[in-house]
Design a protein around this motif. Structure first.
Motif, PDB file in Angstrom:
ATOM      1  N   MET A 122     -19.475 -50.917  10.962  1.00  0.00           N
ATOM      2  CA  MET A 122     -19.858 -51.939  11.937  1.00  0.00           C
ATOM      3  C   MET A 122     -20.202 -53.229  11.189  1.00  0.00           C
ATOM      4  O   MET A 122     -20.445 -53.210   9.991  1.00  0.00           O
ATOM      5  N   PHE A 123     -20.241 -54.325  11.913  1.00  0.00           N
ATOM      6  CA  PHE A 123     -20.630 -55.563  11.230  1.00  0.00           C
ATOM      7  C   PHE A 123     -22.113 -55.820  11.457  1.00  0.00           C
ATOM      8  O   PHE A 123     -22.689 -55.386  12.450  1.00  0.00           O
ATOM      9  N   HIS A 160     -20.005 -54.101  25.777  1.00  0.00           N
ATOM     10  CA  HIS A 160     -19.246 -54.739  24.698  1.00  0.00           C
ATOM     11  C   HIS A 160     -19.144 -56.225  25.011  1.00  0.00           C
ATOM     12  O   HIS A 160     -19.311 -56.653  26.151  1.00  0.00           O
ATOM     13  N   ARG A 161     -18.874 -57.019  23.967  1.00  0.00           N
ATOM     14  CA  ARG A 161     -18.996 -58.463  24.146  1.00  0.00           C
ATOM     15  C   ARG A 161     -17.666 -59.187  24.292  1.00  0.00           C
ATOM     16  O   ARG A 161     -17.554 -60.358  23.939  1.00  0.00           O
ATOM     17  N   ALA A 162     -16.666 -58.493  24.815  1.00  0.00           N
ATOM     18  CA  ALA A 162     -15.388 -59.170  25.063  1.00  0.00           C
ATOM     19  C   ALA A 162     -15.590 -60.252  26.126  1.00  0.00           C
ATOM     20  O   ALA A 162     -16.460 -60.141  26.972  1.00  0.00           O
ATOM     21  N   CYS A 163     -14.779 -61.299  26.063  1.00  0.00           N
ATOM     22  CA  CYS A 163     -14.830 -62.338  27.073  1.00  0.00           C
ATOM     23  C   CYS A 163     -14.553 -61.724  28.442  1.00  0.00           C
ATOM     24  O   CYS A 163     -13.842 -60.724  28.549  1.00  0.00           O
ATOM     25  N   GLY A 220     -10.664 -57.751  13.909  1.00  0.00           N
ATOM     26  CA  GLY A 220     -10.087 -58.518  15.001  1.00  0.00           C
ATOM     27  C   GLY A 220     -11.040 -58.537  16.181  1.00  0.00           C
ATOM     28  O   GLY A 220     -12.147 -57.989  16.115  1.00  0.00           O
ATOM     29  N   CYS A 221     -10.573 -59.153  17.261  1.00  0.00           N
ATOM     30  CA  CYS A 221     -11.401 -59.264  18.459  1.00  0.00           C
ATOM     31  C   CYS A 221     -12.043 -57.942  18.863  1.00  0.00           C
ATOM     32  O   CYS A 221     -13.240 -57.865  19.092  1.00  0.00           O
ATOM     33  N   GLU A 260     -12.664 -55.274  17.311  1.00  0.00           N
ATOM     34  CA  GLU A 260     -13.654 -54.760  16.367  1.00  0.00           C
ATOM     35  C   GLU A 260     -14.966 -55.530  16.537  1.00  0.00           C
ATOM     36  O   GLU A 260     -16.047 -54.946  16.652  1.00  0.00           O
ATOM     37  N   ILE A 261     -14.824 -56.851  16.596  1.00  0.00           N
ATOM     38  CA  ILE A 261     -16.026 -57.691  16.666  1.00  0.00           C
ATOM     39  C   ILE A 261     -16.791 -57.501  17.981  1.00  0.00           C
ATOM     40  O   ILE A 261     -18.017 -57.426  17.987  1.00  0.00           O
ATOM     41  N   ILE A 262     -16.077 -57.369  19.081  1.00  0.00           N
ATOM     42  CA  ILE A 262     -16.783 -57.284  20.366  1.00  0.00           C
ATOM     43  C   ILE A 262     -17.429 -55.915  20.590  1.00  0.00           C
ATOM     44  O   ILE A 262     -18.203 -55.736  21.511  1.00  0.00           O
ATOM     45  N   SER A 287     -18.755 -53.761  17.906  1.00  0.00           N
ATOM     46  CA  SER A 287     -19.434 -53.070  16.801  1.00  0.00           C
ATOM     47  C   SER A 287     -20.452 -53.928  16.068  1.00  0.00           C
ATOM     48  O   SER A 287     -20.531 -53.896  14.858  1.00  0.00           O
ATOM     49  N   GLN A 288     -21.241 -54.665  16.810  1.00  0.00           N
ATOM     50  CA  GLN A 288     -22.322 -55.404  16.146  1.00  0.00           C
ATOM     51  C   GLN A 288     -23.472 -54.435  15.918  1.00  0.00           C
ATOM     52  O   GLN A 288     -24.101 -53.965  16.864  1.00  0.00           O
ATOM     53  N   ALA A 292     -19.786 -49.828  20.980  1.00  0.00           N
ATOM     54  CA  ALA A 292     -19.244 -49.524  22.307  1.00  0.00           C
ATOM     55  C   ALA A 292     -18.369 -48.266  22.279  1.00  0.00           C
ATOM     56  O   ALA A 292     -17.910 -47.814  23.313  1.00  0.00           O
ATOM     57  N   ARG A 299     -18.719 -64.377  22.246  1.00  0.00           N
ATOM     58  CA  ARG A 299     -17.598 -64.654  23.114  1.00  0.00           C
ATOM     59  C   ARG A 299     -18.098 -65.363  24.362  1.00  0.00           C
ATOM     60  O   ARG A 299     -19.283 -65.552  24.556  1.00  0.00           O
ATOM     61  N   ARG A 300     -17.124 -65.711  25.224  1.00  0.00           N
ATOM     62  CA  ARG A 300     -17.455 -66.364  26.492  1.00  0.00           C
ATOM     63  C   ARG A 300     -18.553 -65.627  27.225  1.00  0.00           C
ATOM     64  O   ARG A 300     -18.460 -64.432  27.431  1.00  0.00           O
ATOM     65  N   GLY A 302     -21.621 -45.516  22.031  1.00  0.00           N
ATOM     66  CA  GLY A 302     -21.969 -46.079  23.337  1.00  0.00           C
ATOM     67  C   GLY A 302     -23.274 -46.857  23.385  1.00  0.00           C
ATOM     68  O   GLY A 302     -23.782 -47.155  24.466  1.00  0.00           O
ATOM     69  N   THR A 303     -23.807 -47.212  22.221  1.00  0.00           N
ATOM     70  CA  THR A 303     -25.097 -47.896  22.200  1.00  0.00           C
ATOM     71  C   THR A 303     -24.997 -49.351  22.642  1.00  0.00           C
ATOM     72  O   THR A 303     -26.016 -50.015  22.803  1.00  0.00           O
ATOM     73  N   SER A 304     -23.765 -49.834  22.865  1.00  0.00           N
ATOM     74  CA  SER A 304     -23.615 -51.201  23.369  1.00  0.00           C
ATOM     75  C   SER A 304     -24.190 -51.332  24.766  1.00  0.00           C
ATOM     76  O   SER A 304     -24.417 -52.443  25.246  1.00  0.00           O
ATOM     77  N   THR A 317     -24.424 -57.290  29.922  1.00  0.00           N
ATOM     78  CA  THR A 317     -23.499 -58.422  29.997  1.00  0.00           C
ATOM     79  C   THR A 317     -23.414 -59.010  31.407  1.00  0.00           C
ATOM     80  O   THR A 317     -22.779 -60.037  31.603  1.00  0.00           O
ATOM     81  N   TRP A 343     -24.044 -62.740  32.048  1.00  0.00           N
ATOM     82  CA  TRP A 343     -23.074 -63.784  31.684  1.00  0.00           C
ATOM     83  C   TRP A 343     -22.404 -64.364  32.920  1.00  0.00           C
ATOM     84  O   TRP A 343     -21.712 -65.357  32.857  1.00  0.00           O
ATOM     85  N   LYS A 356     -19.074 -59.005  34.257  1.00  0.00           N
ATOM     86  CA  LYS A 356     -19.116 -60.365  33.721  1.00  0.00           C
ATOM     87  C   LYS A 356     -18.530 -61.370  34.713  1.00  0.00           C
ATOM     88  O   LYS A 356     -18.452 -62.552  34.411  1.00  0.00           O
TER      89      LYS A 356
END
Lengths: 394, 309, 316
Positions: free
Chosen positions: A208-209, B17-20, B47-48, B50-52, B54-55, B60, C42-43, C212-214, C219, C222, C295
């Protein structure tokens, strides 16, 4: 039991004894004999491992990452350009805390292209988060391979390990090697059983980042693991000694340093020549000594300092250079001595680049240099063929 | 051993998850995982997606998931696959790569080729949003002709991206693998069917899924599916399978739409409708679409695929 | 030196607003600096941007912790983010809200000014892009930057028609805000600091996460629009559910009494000719919005074959 064989073959046999589940490698001189011999062991059914014949070193390390994260014991080997191509993957493997073991058959970096030995390749990966241990001879390289898995997989460490051995000088040299008895290895090195691994029954997320709130702490933990290795490497070496009756000591090896006035320090196979030189000088009444640096990362600053206590002058041989400054080892040794009021005078020597041989007479010259407190050339290059230089001083 | 059916979570890409809003790629992942079920190992390239997802410490993913680097997902997946074999766990699940078009057709090309050629039992899925969206819409090898991106912008001397989209499925197929297919997030049934086929193949399989990005392409977030469908209906995204080297099941389009219908809804093509010479460019794109329909139809053994929505 | 912190959501132009402020201040003859909180947002996700204004060259490179002014582009952020964190005692907070300053949920002792920037933007620009409007409001409320320079910076960035309408919106907000007065800060009882928001859960060896911890990230905040379902017309095709990128539509199967009632209702509707027979069979299936995560993208509404889902403006 001693048996005569090529260094690369000794490594292949050590790898076999370590029972890796997955081997992944890309051929490159002078690592080729190692992976060829491993391939043959697998082809003959003597080693039961998956061998992934990847299309690059970048993928070799990436396969190891995937396999190690799945819970497999993994092995790879490379050198020089191959190690450089792995660069980003090395940092990734270390940050993911995967206990991969790799042999580096040390070789110079291009350009100009050179297939011969120096330490520029692994030194350039100094900050990748891998433990780096340098072998003096083929038995040590073989034994280190087994110890490397114990170090890497130790729950206090969980950091990948590079076993560095000089390309050609060790890999392609025939000499008697102490064989590793499989039953003893099996006792010493139990199968790899990680607590975290990829599984559908407990689906974790690897890699993860981390945002600025977390990144520093993960780096800190990683750093502390390498520091912890300073205790664990000697501990495992001692344990190995108890089982196999060969103990290489810990992070450094002191050779005739007890009453030494003048000490040279070096890494890798050249230490053997250095020890012989020390003997010669001792015969001549010079109180000479040698320090073999085994662990380059973690760097054993305390051990170096105490080994050099009471020494008049120390010379440090670097088979690498940080262009625009000096040899990497020289920098580290001086840093280790900074807080020491009685620190010896320190001299840096750069020699043995791109396969240039270092015979005893060179070491004698180095000893002469530090005994006479001679300021050597500004560049610290030793054994430089100044006659062929076409270079204008500014 | 299989994970118990009733224990399987329905949405394997969890909410939060943080996708737009309206993200075509995130929806693609949802659908992929619905099709595969929980017994998969996902290797994800940078990429997108991964980033959205796995913070740290929030993931997710409800399946075992690993992200290593940008270009090495295929190699990491190879590693997982051989490790499962070596550890006698190969019945545990299928290894699936999820990567964007940049990680696939550009920087990941070498690792993919290696993975395919070595015959790993890995299903590689590329979600194709036609540019480097994670970093803000830079051109990739998968960016279509004349699309304006931040590194292929239109201008006095430019109509945008001056090269056609790389034909990655053909390159993959040249490796002689058993299953290659294209699909689109606009056709969930088709997508599901193809994912299930791809994961059931023993050995490497490749799927490229068209996944519109409303932010990068410049359209309303509600229209992700609509745009995805238009790409197919205009002939700018072809839906087909290559089974054992043979092109089959090219999706029939009952009423071909003019490419303008697709282009005019997107900011990345808006310049074509304003610039002098834009009309001729649109004509070129139309020619390309027509050519697509003709060549795929001609090459296909049986054009029996039907639009399944 | 004056420091301004802008809270917005990805896509609302917070960073652009910070930059335009800096450009305007430069036009006024000041030194200025604008920068985002560098992130991966993101947005729709909360974002922060910063602007500094000074008569002297600005060397400071850190983030802004004690702002003189705070601009809140989206009133929903008030509950999600501590927007007044570190605000100077005489600082001003400008919030985009149609509510009065007292009702936006901030500490009563703070000088809060609200402005319906969304309303102004929709009226003049025709789209809910509020950043330029809020810049006008900032100039009006604080006097730190001239409205002329704000306009100049907006026109330089957005030439032509778009720039002009943005300038008009900024001007209107400027006039409204210039008419407001400085509210003296009241000393209120120091707010009990919220027990440290961050948790101190120990980190593992490597950055390995649990599945699944997200789901702790809500969201739903938003959202600007939300989908409203007309279940009476619903044919249960499931397209809304299957096309939701955020798994924010819940498919629920009614059982027992609930199912019977749903079937009865559906039968009545079928008799009235409002729905087809097939829909009656699936009457026990319900689709519900999960407002925690939706969202508001609108895909469900766009894909609903009977236009049974309408996007409604979220009350903020």
């Amino acid at each position: 039991m001693l048996e005569i064989m090529e260094g690369s073959h000794a490594i292949a046999l050590a790898v076999k004894a370590a029972r890796p589940n997955v081997v992944s490698a890309y051929p490159i001189t002078p690592q080729t004999h190692i992976v060829e011999d491993i391939s043959q062991l697998i082809a003959d059914g003597d080693l039961n491992a998956q061998y992934v014949k990847v299309e690059s070193e970048h993928s070799a390390m990436s396969v190891c990452i995937g396999a190690s994260a799945t819970g497999a014991r993994t092995y790879t080997a490379t050198t020089s350009q191959g190690l450089a191509l792995m660069h980003e993957v090395l940092f990734n493997a270390a940050g993911m805390r995967l206990p991969i073991v790799m042999t580096v058959a040390n070789r110079a970096l291009s350009a100009p292209l050179s297939i011969w030995n120096d330490h520029q390749d692994s030194i350039s990966e100094r900050d990748s988060g891998w433990i780096q241990i340098y072998a003096e001879d083929n038995t040590e390289a073989s034994d280190l391979t087994i110890q490397a898995y114990r170090i890497a997989e130790d729950s206090r460490i969980q950091v990948p390990v590079m076993v560095c051995m000089d390309g050609y000088t060790l890999t392609h040299t025939y000499e008697p090697v102490e064989l590793l008895e499989q039953d003893l290895v099996d006792d010493f090195l139990p199968p790899y059983r990680p607590t975290d691994f990829l599984s559908v029954y407990d689906p974790k997320s690897f890699g993860m980042f981390a945002d600025p709130n977390y990144y520093t702490e993960f780096r800190y933990q990683n750093h502390r693991a390498l520091e912890a290795a300073k205790a664990v490497i000697p501990e495992i070496s001692t344990e190995f000694g108890e089982v196999f009756d060969r103990d290489y000591g810990g992070l450094i090896e002191e050779y005739r340093c007890d009453d030494a006035e003048y000490v040279l320090m070096a890494m890798g196979s050249v230490v053997g020549t250095l020890k012989d030189t020390v003997d010669d000088l001792r015969d001549d009444g010079v109180r000479a000594g040698a320090i073999k640096l085994r662990s380059y990362r973690p760097f054993p600053a305390d051990e170096v300092r105490s080994a050099l206590a009471g020494v008049e002058a120390v010379g440090i041989l670097d088979k690498n250079i940080s262009l625009g400054f000096e040899g990497a080892l020289f920098t580290d040794v001086k840093a280790s001595l900074y807080h020491d009021d009685n620190a010896p005078k320190a001299f840096g020597f750069i020699a043995g680049l791109g396969g240039r041989d270092i015979p005893k007479r060179i070491f004698v010259k180095m000893f002469d240099c530090i005994r006479d407190d001679k300021k050597i050339a500004k560049s610290e290059f030793f054994d430089l063929r100044t006659q062929i230089l076409d270079f204008q001083e500014v | 051993m299989q994970a118990k059916e009733e224990e399987r979570p329905v949405d394997l890409l969890a909410s939060g998850h943080r996708a737009c809003a309206g993200c075509g790629a995130a929806l693609t992942i949802q659908e992929i995982l619905r099709a595969t079920g929980a017994n998969v190992f996902v290797a994800n390239s940078t990429g997108c997606m991964e980033i959205i997802s796995s913070q740290y410490p929030q993931s997710a993913w409800k399946v075992p998931w690993i992200h290593s680097l940008f270009e090495n997902a295929a190699a990491v997946a190879s590693g997982i696959e051989v490790a499962l074999k070596a550890l006698g766990r190969d019945e545990e699940g299928k290894v699936v790569v999820i990567a964007g078009d940049g990680g696939t057709v550009d920087i990941g090309m070498q690792a993919i080729s290696g993975m395919l050629e070595r015959g790993h039992d890995v299903c590689y899925i590329c979600y194709d949003n036609e540019a480097y969206m994670n970093t803000g819409n830079q051109r990739s090898g998968s960016t279509p002709f004349d699309a304006s991106t931040t590194t292929s912008p239109f201008g006095k001397k430019s109509f945008g991206n001056d090269r056609p989209k790389k034909n990655m499925p053909a390159i993959v197929a040249a490796h002689g693998i058993a299953y290659v297919a294209t699909s689109s997030v606009g056709y969930p049934r088709d997508l599901t069917k193809k994912v299930q086929k791809a994961v059931s193949v023993s050995g490497p399989a490749y799927l490229q899924i068209h996944a519109p990005c409303n932010v990068g392409w410049g359209f309303d977030s509600a229209k992700t599916i609509e745009i995805a469908r238009l790409a197919v209906e205009t002939g700018l995204w072809m839906m087909y399978e290559i089974v054992d080297g043979e092109l089959v099941n090219v999706m029939k389009v009952s009423r071909q739409q003019p490419v303008e219908e697709y282009l005019k809804q997107q900011r990345r093509f808006a310049h074509l409708f304003k610039m002098p010479g834009g009309e001729a460019q649109i004509k070129l794109i139309q020619d390309y679409a027509n050519h697509n329909f003709e060549t795929y139809k001609a090459a296909s053994r049986e054009a029996t695929g039907e639009i399944q929505t | 030196m004056k420091e301004i912190r802008i809270h917005g959501r990805g896509g609302q132009g917070s960073v652009t607003a910070a930059e335009l402020l800096a450009v305007a201040a430069f036009e006024d003859g000041k030194y200025s600096q604008a920068f985002p909180f560098f992130g991966v947002e993101r947005r729709g996700a909360p974002v922060t941007a910063f602007t500094r204004l000074s008569d002297k060259k600005i060397r400071l490179r850190s983030q802004i912790y004690e702002p003189d002014y705070v601009i809140v582009q989206d009133a929903t952020l008030v509950s999600a983010v501590d927007v007044t964190a570190g605000l100077k005692p005489d600082g001003i907070v400008i919030v985009n809200s149609e509510k009065s300053a007292e009702d936006v949920g901030l500490n009563a002792g703070i000088d809060v000014r609200t402005i319906d920037a969304t309303g102004i933007a929709l009226e003049i620009i025709g789209r809910p892009i509020v950043n330029t409007t809020l810049l006008g409001a900032f100039a009006g409320a604080t006097g730190e930057i001239s409205i002329e320079s704000i306009k100049q910076s907006v026109l330089a960035r957005f030439p032509g028609k778009i720039g002009e309408v943005n300038v008009q919106a900024a001007e209107k907000a400027y006039q409204l805000m210039a008419a407001t007065e400085r509210k003296p800060h009241k000393k209120t009882r120091a707010r009990k600091k919220e027990a440290a928001r961050e948790s101190y859960e120990k980190i593992p060896t490597a950055a390995i996460g649990k599945p699944g911890t997200s789901e702790v990230t809500e969201t739903g905040d938003w959202r600007i629009f939300y989908p409203e379902f007309d279940m009476e017309q619903c044919t249960r095709c499931g397209k809304c559910f299957e096309n939701c990128p955020d798994a924010a539509i819940i498919e629920r199967t009614l059982r027992g009494k609930e199912a019977d009632e749903a079937r009865k209702r559906a039968e009545e509707l079928e008799k009235a000719g409002k729905i087809k027979k097939a829909a009656v069979k699936k009457a026990h299936i319900q689709y519900e919005l999960d407002p925690t995560y939706c969202k508001g993208c609108g895909i469900c509404a766009n894909e609903c074959p009977i236009q049974g889902i309408k996007m409604k403006l979220e009350e903020k």
